[in-house]
Design a protein around this motif. Structure first.
Motif, PDB file in Angstrom:
ATOM      1  N   TRP A 216      51.244  29.723  37.574  1.00 45.80           N
ATOM      2  CA  TRP A 216      50.149  28.772  37.317  1.00 45.80           C
ATOM      3  C   TRP A 216      49.541  28.959  35.935  1.00 45.80           C
ATOM      4  N   THR A 217      49.550  30.197  35.419  1.00 45.64           N
ATOM      5  CA  THR A 217      48.981  30.408  34.083  1.00 45.64           C
ATOM      6  C   THR A 217      49.822  29.704  33.024  1.00 45.64           C
ATOM      7  N   LEU A 218      51.128  29.646  33.247  1.00 46.00           N
ATOM      8  CA  LEU A 218      52.022  28.991  32.289  1.00 46.00           C
ATOM      9  C   LEU A 218      51.831  27.476  32.308  1.00 46.00           C
TER      10      LEU A 218
ATOM     11  N   PHE B 226      48.657  38.434  22.170  1.00 51.76           N
ATOM     12  CA  PHE B 226      48.324  37.861  23.478  1.00 51.76           C
ATOM     13  C   PHE B 226      48.873  38.683  24.625  1.00 51.76           C
ATOM     14  N   ALA B 227      48.085  38.764  25.685  1.00 54.78           N
ATOM     15  CA  ALA B 227      48.594  39.194  26.983  1.00 54.78           C
ATOM     16  C   ALA B 227      48.887  37.918  27.761  1.00 54.78           C
ATOM     17  N   VAL B 228      50.125  37.751  28.201  1.00 54.70           N
ATOM     18  CA  VAL B 228      50.525  36.534  28.928  1.00 54.70           C
ATOM     19  C   VAL B 228      50.869  36.905  30.368  1.00 54.70           C
ATOM     20  N   ALA B 229      50.259  36.196  31.317  1.00 55.98           N
ATOM     21  CA  ALA B 229      50.451  36.484  32.742  1.00 55.98           C
ATOM     22  C   ALA B 229      51.607  35.659  33.302  1.00 55.98           C
ATOM     23  N   GLY B 230      52.824  35.979  32.859  1.00 53.23           N
ATOM     24  CA  GLY B 230      53.986  35.188  33.267  1.00 53.23           C
ATOM     25  C   GLY B 230      54.418  35.395  34.707  1.00 53.23           C
ATOM     26  N   GLN B 231      53.941  36.460  35.343  1.00 49.75           N
ATOM     27  CA  GLN B 231      54.288  36.676  36.756  1.00 49.75           C
ATOM     28  C   GLN B 231      53.632  35.607  37.634  1.00 49.75           C
ATOM     29  N   ASP B 232      52.523  35.067  37.182  1.00 45.86           N
ATOM     30  CA  ASP B 232      51.837  33.971  37.879  1.00 45.86           C
ATOM     31  C   ASP B 232      52.190  32.659  37.177  1.00 45.86           C
TER      32      ASP B 232
ATOM     33  N   ARG C 185      47.714  26.797  46.241  1.00 46.02           N
ATOM     34  CA  ARG C 185      47.139  28.006  45.660  1.00 46.02           C
ATOM     35  C   ARG C 185      45.775  27.698  45.107  1.00 46.02           C
ATOM     36  N   ARG C 186      45.049  28.758  44.870  1.00 44.24           N
ATOM     37  CA  ARG C 186      43.685  28.598  44.400  1.00 44.24           C
ATOM     38  C   ARG C 186      43.528  29.416  43.154  1.00 44.24           C
ATOM     39  N   ARG C 187      43.470  28.798  42.010  1.00 36.37           N
ATOM     40  CA  ARG C 187      43.484  29.544  40.761  1.00 36.37           C
ATOM     41  C   ARG C 187      42.224  30.339  40.530  1.00 36.37           C
ATOM     42  N   THR C 188      41.084  29.707  40.727  1.00 38.69           N
ATOM     43  CA  THR C 188      39.863  30.422  40.384  1.00 38.69           C
ATOM     44  C   THR C 188      39.404  31.366  41.485  1.00 38.69           C
ATOM     45  N   THR C 189      40.187  31.455  42.573  1.00 37.72           N
ATOM     46  CA  THR C 189      39.828  32.441  43.590  1.00 37.72           C
ATOM     47  C   THR C 189      40.994  33.348  43.908  1.00 37.72           C
ATOM     48  N   LEU C 190      41.915  33.497  42.984  1.00 36.40           N
ATOM     49  CA  LEU C 190      43.026  34.409  43.209  1.00 36.40           C
ATOM     50  C   LEU C 190      42.519  35.837  43.357  1.00 36.40           C
ATOM     51  N   LEU C 191      41.412  36.117  42.722  1.00 33.06           N
ATOM     52  CA  LEU C 191      40.810  37.440  42.830  1.00 33.06           C
ATOM     53  C   LEU C 191      39.501  37.326  43.599  1.00 33.06           C
ATOM     54  N   THR C 192      39.436  37.914  44.752  1.00 33.21           N
ATOM     55  CA  THR C 192      38.191  37.872  45.501  1.00 33.21           C
ATOM     56  C   THR C 192      37.095  38.563  44.716  1.00 33.21           C
TER      57      THR C 192
ATOM     58  N   THR D 191      53.694  40.637  34.402  1.00 34.03           N
ATOM     59  CA  THR D 191      52.236  40.782  34.300  1.00 34.03           C
ATOM     60  C   THR D 191      51.555  39.653  35.062  1.00 34.03           C
ATOM     61  N   ASP D 192      50.699  40.018  36.025  1.00 30.39           N
ATOM     62  CA  ASP D 192      49.955  38.978  36.748  1.00 30.39           C
ATOM     63  C   ASP D 192      48.643  38.685  36.022  1.00 30.39           C
ATOM     64  N   PHE D 193      47.872  37.734  36.560  1.00 32.90           N
ATOM     65  CA  PHE D 193      46.652  37.322  35.862  1.00 32.90           C
ATOM     66  C   PHE D 193      45.671  38.474  35.638  1.00 32.90           C
ATOM     67  N   PRO D 194      45.298  39.254  36.693  1.00 29.59           N
ATOM     68  CA  PRO D 194      44.365  40.358  36.425  1.00 29.59           C
ATOM     69  C   PRO D 194      44.946  41.379  35.455  1.00 29.59           C
ATOM     70  N   GLY D 195      46.275  41.571  35.518  1.00 36.52           N
ATOM     71  CA  GLY D 195      46.921  42.496  34.594  1.00 36.52           C
ATOM     72  C   GLY D 195      46.822  42.032  33.151  1.00 36.52           C
ATOM     73  N   SER D 196      46.866  40.719  32.941  1.00 31.46           N
ATOM     74  CA  SER D 196      46.759  40.188  31.572  1.00 31.46           C
ATOM     75  C   SER D 196      45.356  40.413  31.017  1.00 31.46           C
ATOM     76  N   VAL D 197      44.353  40.304  31.870  1.00 31.34           N
ATOM     77  CA  VAL D 197      42.972  40.560  31.435  1.00 31.34           C
ATOM     78  C   VAL D 197      42.803  42.052  31.126  1.00 31.34           C
ATOM     79  N   GLU D 198      43.437  42.885  31.941  1.00 30.67           N
ATOM     80  CA  GLU D 198      43.355  44.335  31.738  1.00 30.67           C
ATOM     81  C   GLU D 198      43.968  44.741  30.392  1.00 30.67           C
ATOM     82  N   LYS D 199      45.030  44.066  29.992  1.00 33.95           N
ATOM     83  CA  LYS D 199      45.691  44.407  28.721  1.00 33.95           C
ATOM     84  C   LYS D 199      44.773  44.180  27.519  1.00 33.95           C
ATOM     85  N   VAL D 200      43.779  43.300  27.686  1.00 29.79           N
ATOM     86  CA  VAL D 200      42.832  43.043  26.591  1.00 29.79           C
ATOM     87  C   VAL D 200      41.539  43.829  26.774  1.00 29.79           C
TER      88      VAL D 200
END
Length: 441
Positions: free
Chosen positions: A201-203, A193-199, A3-10, A262-271
């Protein structure tokens, strides 16, 4: 597989594309003159990047062309770098250069005999301009194969200044202060905190920052190499520390169940989204790209960060990730590929992407003025100033079966721990069983 963490979002990793940068003298950055010694040659480059990252890297490749005359061709591999590159090698169509996103993949390539050792010129530049730790992560069995061109800073906690002002809190200096500030934010009406537990790798990133600070770099290195068992008391202690956060319903937006959905982009959206649900989100410097690109936040004003704070009596951690340029031995134009790598090692090349945004360089010689905004400068300075105390993302150093596969290994076990953090010792034992199997395979 990988997986590619810093490119999960194009296109989500640009820190502040709206803010331009100039070179030290006030003019635009360029590759300079050059003797066009590679006129007529083509260098093929494979990497995970797509979207804005690929476009910005293309600017670097274009600057190389301007300098040397060599044409370039970039091939996006997607996350499965190892599989794609392996099939190209078997088919007699190996790229000249590969941008490798994980230490584990670089080691795998080297052990398969796919890589060319770096040229004396590249080695000299890296020794002079990079902290020794980057040389270490680019080497296998004492031979230097990889140049870390792009880095990520994974020890940044991003917060809403408005939420902090409303709660009357300031960025904390210790982990205990972080939890205390979180409760104060929660009392003011937002979850901490918004925690992206669906991904998963964030954990792993949460765990690694706590472990590095609490257990120290020597144990971190030993655990990363599986010379220390995951059942070690230091792992249990770090999980206990993390578990206190996970089970505190006041601290996590929506509690554990919502965090697991909550996925990574979703965790950012929560904040930083239209309807704020939390005051903070922990992840790497690439959070800023999502906050800016998707939600229009002005970085430094509407969204800011503080360093992941020290845990217990430890020092504040600096966990990083990065992309290493390597040259394939079976490439048709490996010689020109090595010239590209020698160029990528220079601050001149790093400045091209720094100007475009969404980029951090571990190169000490890159002038911070080349970055487009104060927040990016601050994260870049923190990364470079950490020197040899930087530690590469632990799960990126592990076999993919343990540290990099959805639904299995460390990702799944930490998701299970988020769901029920009541028995850190049992979780540590399960992590050890999974690690032992993956490292043996």
């Amino acid at each position: 597989m990988m997986r590619r963490r810093t490119t999960l979002l194009t296109g989500c990793t640009a820190l502040v594309l709206a803010l331009g940068a100039t070179a030290c003298g006030g003019g635009p950055v360029s590759a300079g003159g050059g003797d066009k010694a590679l006129d007529g040659q083509t260098v093929t480059v494979a990497g995970v990047w797509s979207g804005s990252e690929q476009k910005n890297f293309q600017k670097v490749l274009d600057a190389f062309t301007e300098k040397t005359g060599a044409k370039t061709q970039f091939v996006s591999t997607g996350d499965n770098v190892s599989t794609v590159v392996g099939s190209k090698i078997e088919g007699g169509n190996a790229p000249d250069v590969v941008m490798v996103p994980q230490v584990g993949v670089l080691q795998q390539f080297a052990k398969k005999g796919w890589l060319k050792p770096l040229s004396p010129a590249a080695q000299k530049t890296i020794s002079a301009d990079y902290a020794p730790v980057w040389k270490k992560y680019g080497s296998v069995d004492g031979t230097l194969y990889g140049l870390y061109f792009k880095a990520a800073h994974k020890s940044t906690v991003w917060y809403s200044p408005e939420a902090f002002t409303q709660a009357g809190v300031k960025p904390p200096k210790s982990y205990d202060e972080l939890l205390k500030a979180g409760h104060t934010v929660s009392d003011s009406g937002l979850a901490a905190f918004a925690v992206a537990g669906q991904d998963g790798w964030t954990l792993t990133d949460w765990f690694e920052n706590i472990y590095l600070s609490q257990a120290g770099p020597e144990k971190y290195d030993a655990l990363a190499a599986h010379k220390l068992k995951w059942s070690d008391p230091s792992v249990v202690e770090a999980l206990t520390t993390l578990g206190k956060l996970f089970k505190d319903k006041q601290l996590i937006a929506g509690g554990q169940k919502e965090a697991l959905n909550t996925d990574f982009p979703g965790s950012v959206e929560k904040v930083f989204g239209p309807k704020a649900e939390a005051g903070m989100v922990y992840e790497g410097d690439f959070v800023a790209g999502v906050a800016h690109d998707q939600f229009g936040k002005a970085i430094g004003k509407d969204a800011n960060f503080f360093p992941f704070p020290a845990v217990g009596g430890g020092t504040a951690p600096v966990v990083s990730g990065g992309d290493a340029a390597v040259v394939l031995k079976d490439a048709k134009n490996a010689k020109a590929g090595m010239k590209l790598l020698e160029y990528l090692a220079t601050p001149e090349a790093a400045a091209v992407w720094a100007k475009a945004g969404g980029f951090l360089s571990p190169n000490k010689k890159l002038d911070l003025a080349q970055y487009g905004d104060d927040v990016t400068r601050a994260t870049a300075k923190s990364l470079v100033d950490a020197g040899d105390t930087v530690r590469f993302d632990m799960s990126d150093q592990a076999p993919a079966a343990f540290g990099g596969t959805k639904g299995t290994g460390e990702w799944k076990l930490l998701q299970d721990f988020l769901r029920d953090p009541s028995d850190p010792k049992a979780t540590a034992a399960k992590l050890e069983a999974a690690a032992a199997k993956a490292y043996q395979d």
